[in-house]
Design a protein around this motif. Structure first.
Motif, PDB file in Angstrom:
ATOM      1  N   LYS A  90       0.944  -1.309   0.069  1.00  0.00           N
ATOM      2  CA  LYS A  90      -0.147  -0.067   0.030  1.00  0.00           C
ATOM      3  C   LYS A  90       0.847   1.272  -0.103  1.00  0.00           C
ATOM      4  CE  LYS A  90      -4.381  -0.980   2.020  1.00  0.00           C
ATOM      5  NZ  LYS A  90      -5.109  -1.107   3.316  1.00  0.00           N
ATOM      6  N   ASP A  91       1.845   1.303   0.794  1.00  0.00           N
ATOM      7  CA  ASP A  91       2.883   2.410   0.855  1.00  0.00           C
ATOM      8  C   ASP A  91       3.451   2.562  -0.503  1.00  0.00           C
ATOM      9  OD1 ASP A  91       2.437   2.608   3.754  1.00  0.00           O
ATOM     10  OD2 ASP A  91       4.184   1.494   4.087  1.00  0.00           O
ATOM     11  N   VAL A  92       3.869   1.717  -1.111  1.00  0.00           N
ATOM     12  CA  VAL A  92       4.477   1.983  -2.418  1.00  0.00           C
ATOM     13  C   VAL A  92       3.480   2.166  -3.486  1.00  0.00           C
ATOM     14  CG1 VAL A  92       5.423   0.572  -4.312  1.00  0.00           C
ATOM     15  CG2 VAL A  92       6.361   0.099  -2.190  1.00  0.00           C
ATOM     16  N   GLN A  93       2.284   1.702  -3.328  1.00  0.00           N
ATOM     17  CA  GLN A  93       1.275   2.157  -4.320  1.00  0.00           C
ATOM     18  C   GLN A  93       0.912   3.557  -4.075  1.00  0.00           C
ATOM     19  OE1 GLN A  93      -1.717  -0.673  -3.555  1.00  0.00           O
ATOM     20  NE2 GLN A  93      -1.133  -1.842  -5.396  1.00  0.00           N
ATOM     21  N   ALA A  94       0.683   4.062  -2.753  1.00  0.00           N
ATOM     22  CA  ALA A  94       0.736   5.683  -2.532  1.00  0.00           C
ATOM     23  C   ALA A  94       1.670   6.275  -2.923  1.00  0.00           C
ATOM     24  CB  ALA A  94       0.528   5.739  -1.189  1.00  0.00           C
ATOM     25  N   PHE A  95       2.911   5.957  -2.865  1.00  0.00           N
ATOM     26  CA  PHE A  95       4.083   6.693  -3.221  1.00  0.00           C
ATOM     27  C   PHE A  95       3.884   6.877  -4.719  1.00  0.00           C
ATOM     28  CE2 PHE A  95       8.549   6.034  -5.144  1.00  0.00           C
ATOM     29  CZ  PHE A  95       9.288   7.407  -4.800  1.00  0.00           C
ATOM     30  N   PHE A  96       3.873   5.814  -5.598  1.00  0.00           N
ATOM     31  CA  PHE A  96       3.692   5.872  -7.330  1.00  0.00           C
ATOM     32  C   PHE A  96       2.338   7.004  -7.492  1.00  0.00           C
ATOM     33  CE2 PHE A  96       6.426   2.280  -7.091  1.00  0.00           C
ATOM     34  CZ  PHE A  96       7.363   2.654  -8.241  1.00  0.00           C
ATOM     35  N   GLU A  97       1.383   6.646  -6.743  1.00  0.00           N
ATOM     36  CA  GLU A  97       0.303   7.711  -7.400  1.00  0.00           C
ATOM     37  C   GLU A  97       0.624   9.220  -6.892  1.00  0.00           C
ATOM     38  OE1 GLU A  97      -3.491   5.910  -5.038  1.00  0.00           O
ATOM     39  OE2 GLU A  97      -2.963   4.237  -6.365  1.00  0.00           O
ATOM     40  N   ARG A  98       1.258   9.436  -5.710  1.00  0.00           N
ATOM     41  CA  ARG A  98       1.929  10.630  -5.607  1.00  0.00           C
ATOM     42  C   ARG A  98       2.722  11.406  -6.505  1.00  0.00           C
ATOM     43  NH1 ARG A  98       2.715   9.010  -0.307  1.00  0.00           N
ATOM     44  NH2 ARG A  98       5.033   9.046  -0.580  1.00  0.00           N
ATOM     45  N   GLN A  99       3.455  10.458  -7.175  1.00  0.00           N
ATOM     46  CA  GLN A  99       4.298  10.827  -8.346  1.00  0.00           C
ATOM     47  C   GLN A  99       3.590  10.707  -9.573  1.00  0.00           C
ATOM     48  OE1 GLN A  99       7.277  11.932  -7.632  1.00  0.00           O
ATOM     49  NE2 GLN A  99       7.281  11.794  -5.453  1.00  0.00           N
ATOM     50  N   GLY A 100       2.400  10.495  -9.453  1.00  0.00           N
ATOM     51  CA  GLY A 100       1.747  10.515 -10.884  1.00  0.00           C
ATOM     52  C   GLY A 100       2.290   9.194 -11.923  1.00  0.00           C
ATOM     53  N   GLU A 101       2.704   8.285 -11.212  1.00  0.00           N
ATOM     54  CA  GLU A 101       3.246   6.941 -11.724  1.00  0.00           C
ATOM     55  C   GLU A 101       2.411   5.844 -11.666  1.00  0.00           C
ATOM     56  OE1 GLU A 101       5.990   6.965 -13.644  1.00  0.00           O
ATOM     57  OE2 GLU A 101       6.937   8.965 -13.428  1.00  0.00           O
ATOM     58  N   THR A 102       1.037   5.968 -11.814  1.00  0.00           N
ATOM     59  CA  THR A 102       0.142   4.653 -11.648  1.00  0.00           C
ATOM     60  C   THR A 102       0.504   3.656 -12.544  1.00  0.00           C
ATOM     61  OG1 THR A 102      -1.230   6.046 -12.946  1.00  0.00           O
ATOM     62  CG2 THR A 102      -1.867   6.191 -10.607  1.00  0.00           C
ATOM     63  N   GLU A 103       1.012   3.914 -13.572  1.00  0.00           N
ATOM     64  CA  GLU A 103       1.110   2.931 -14.454  1.00  0.00           C
ATOM     65  C   GLU A 103       2.334   1.846 -13.792  1.00  0.00           C
ATOM     66  OE1 GLU A 103       3.022   2.293 -19.055  1.00  0.00           O
ATOM     67  OE2 GLU A 103       2.996   4.448 -18.296  1.00  0.00           O
ATOM     68  N   CYS A 104       3.181   2.228 -13.087  1.00  0.00           N
ATOM     69  CA  CYS A 104       4.131   1.166 -12.680  1.00  0.00           C
ATOM     70  C   CYS A 104       4.015   0.899 -11.091  1.00  0.00           C
ATOM     71  CB  CYS A 104       5.584   1.776 -12.647  1.00  0.00           C
ATOM     72  SG  CYS A 104       6.020   3.630 -13.018  1.00  0.00           S
ATOM     73  N   ALA A 105       2.870   1.029 -10.583  1.00  0.00           N
ATOM     74  CA  ALA A 105       2.617   0.658  -9.323  1.00  0.00           C
ATOM     75  C   ALA A 105       2.237  -0.508  -8.906  1.00  0.00           C
ATOM     76  CB  ALA A 105       1.407   1.879  -8.752  1.00  0.00           C
ATOM     77  N   LEU A 134      10.608   8.439   3.913  1.00  0.00           N
ATOM     78  CA  LEU A 134      11.905   8.485   2.886  1.00  0.00           C
ATOM     79  C   LEU A 134      11.769   8.463   1.811  1.00  0.00           C
ATOM     80  CD1 LEU A 134      14.189   6.755   5.520  1.00  0.00           C
ATOM     81  CD2 LEU A 134      14.216   9.125   5.125  1.00  0.00           C
ATOM     82  N   LEU A 135      10.682   7.756   1.024  1.00  0.00           N
ATOM     83  CA  LEU A 135      10.587   8.022  -0.462  1.00  0.00           C
ATOM     84  C   LEU A 135      10.747   9.185  -1.162  1.00  0.00           C
ATOM     85  CD1 LEU A 135       8.076   4.953  -0.848  1.00  0.00           C
ATOM     86  CD2 LEU A 135      10.622   4.704  -0.728  1.00  0.00           C
ATOM     87  N   ASP A 136       9.936   9.942  -0.956  1.00  0.00           N
ATOM     88  CA  ASP A 136       9.981  11.373  -1.508  1.00  0.00           C
ATOM     89  C   ASP A 136      11.186  12.248  -1.558  1.00  0.00           C
ATOM     90  OD1 ASP A 136       6.972  11.782  -2.520  1.00  0.00           O
ATOM     91  OD2 ASP A 136       6.670  10.865  -0.573  1.00  0.00           O
ATOM     92  N   PRO A 137      11.786  12.491  -0.291  1.00  0.00           N
ATOM     93  CA  PRO A 137      13.150  12.875  -0.337  1.00  0.00           C
ATOM     94  C   PRO A 137      14.219  12.070  -1.252  1.00  0.00           C
ATOM     95  CG  PRO A 137      12.694  12.468   2.002  1.00  0.00           C
ATOM     96  CD  PRO A 137      11.547  12.145   1.178  1.00  0.00           C
TER      97      PRO A 137
END
Lengths: 202, 202
Positions: A90-105, A134-137
């Motif tokens: 879930k954390d990884v999916q949320a991170f990819f969604e924040r980054q607008g990268e739903t394709e690789c989530a 830490l993912l965003d920084p």
């Protein structure tokens, strides 16, 4: 050179032009391809089957270079054997969604995404359930690094050379980053913590 | 728990306070130390001898926290078996000198420096003799990451917890960085190269 013969036999190098029954001529394109195969095998530790997969991606004409680079990145990333924690996924999916990268989530569709979820699963299993903060920084710092990498490979002339430079830059770069990260820690910790004597409670 | 008994026997955990002939009481400090030992063994893959070394560094009272962190970083970095290229060693020394870090420039004195020289030696062996140009931009990106790491460990209360968080952050962080670096490449390459159709000469 026995390695070249082996690569030829495995179909990883195109055959040279026969100049006599025992001699074949190899041109610059052969040498570039050989360099790429060597980088994948010697630096990337890829199996011959994986190398073949990477070469097929490169030799497909329809796809853009950007997509080719992405496909090669996937091919050189090993899936992790770690069992995934659903919270980490879930954390990884949320991170990819924040980054607008739903394709690789999707962790089942990408080795890279799986690797990230696996690392966060290990962190959670030992009580580190805020590691995802830490993912965003990390991404910010790594974009600076990616810009330097792209400049490095941009000096290459041919498509094989660009991809070879990216494979080498990615794989050797991972180790260089590990080492330089230790230096960065030392510099920043000296600046933040300083060299004052220790106290039991920090 | 057999693992705890094993760690006690190996002297990695202090003995608890006996409350009956078969029972011992363990306090918070024991739990913190146990968490640290587990992180070193399970995440770091350290041998019991290396764990003992790390604990000795931590338990030395005279040194500053900054120096302790540096010593732990060294202990969790494995020396590389790669034969060093003298040119790569020179590149690494020049890099450390540019950074004002002459103290760690010696490849025989630091596992981290050795790891860096080994990676550049592999790069040179396959014709990448300008890889060292990436060191300065890599350090810039990694300092952003180190600042996030230091903030992450700064929330910990005790010295063991700070060091445990740093070990976990360093080791799990290496894998997280590997994965997030792939995403950074994708984002930056989309921005720089774009999704245009391929041409044979780039």
């Amino acid at each position: 050179m026995p390695t070249i013969k082996y690569y030829l036999r495995e179909g990883l190098l195109p055959a040279g032009v026969l100049t006599s029954p025992n001699q074949a001529h190899y041109d610059d394109e052969h040498l570039r391809r050989l360099r790429l195969v060597r980088a994948l095998v010697d630096v990337g530790g890829l199996s011959i089957a994986s190398v073949r997969e990477v070469l097929e991606v490169i030799d497909t004409r329809e796809e853009s270079l950007h997509r080719k680079l992405g496909a090669v990145q996937e091919a050189i990333s090993q899936p992790s054997p770690v069992e995934l924690d659903p919270m980490a996924v879930k954390d990884v999916q949320a991170f990819f969604e924040r980054q607008g990268e739903t394709e690789c989530a999707d962790v089942t569709a990408s080795n890279v995404t799986h690797m990230l979820a696996a690392a966060l699963s290990v962190a959670r299993s030992i009580g580190h359930d805020h590691f995802q903060d830490l993912l965003d920084p990390y991404l910010e710092g790594l974009k600076l690094i990616a810009r330097a990498d792209l400049e490095y490979i941009a000096t290459r002339g041919s498509r094989d050379d660009v991809i070879e430079a990216m494979v080498v830059g990615t794989l050797i770069g991972d180790t260089v980053i590990k080492a330089v990260r230790r230096l960065a820690h030392a510099q920043v910790s000296r600046e933040v913590i300083g060299e004052q004597p220790p106290s039991d409670e920090v």
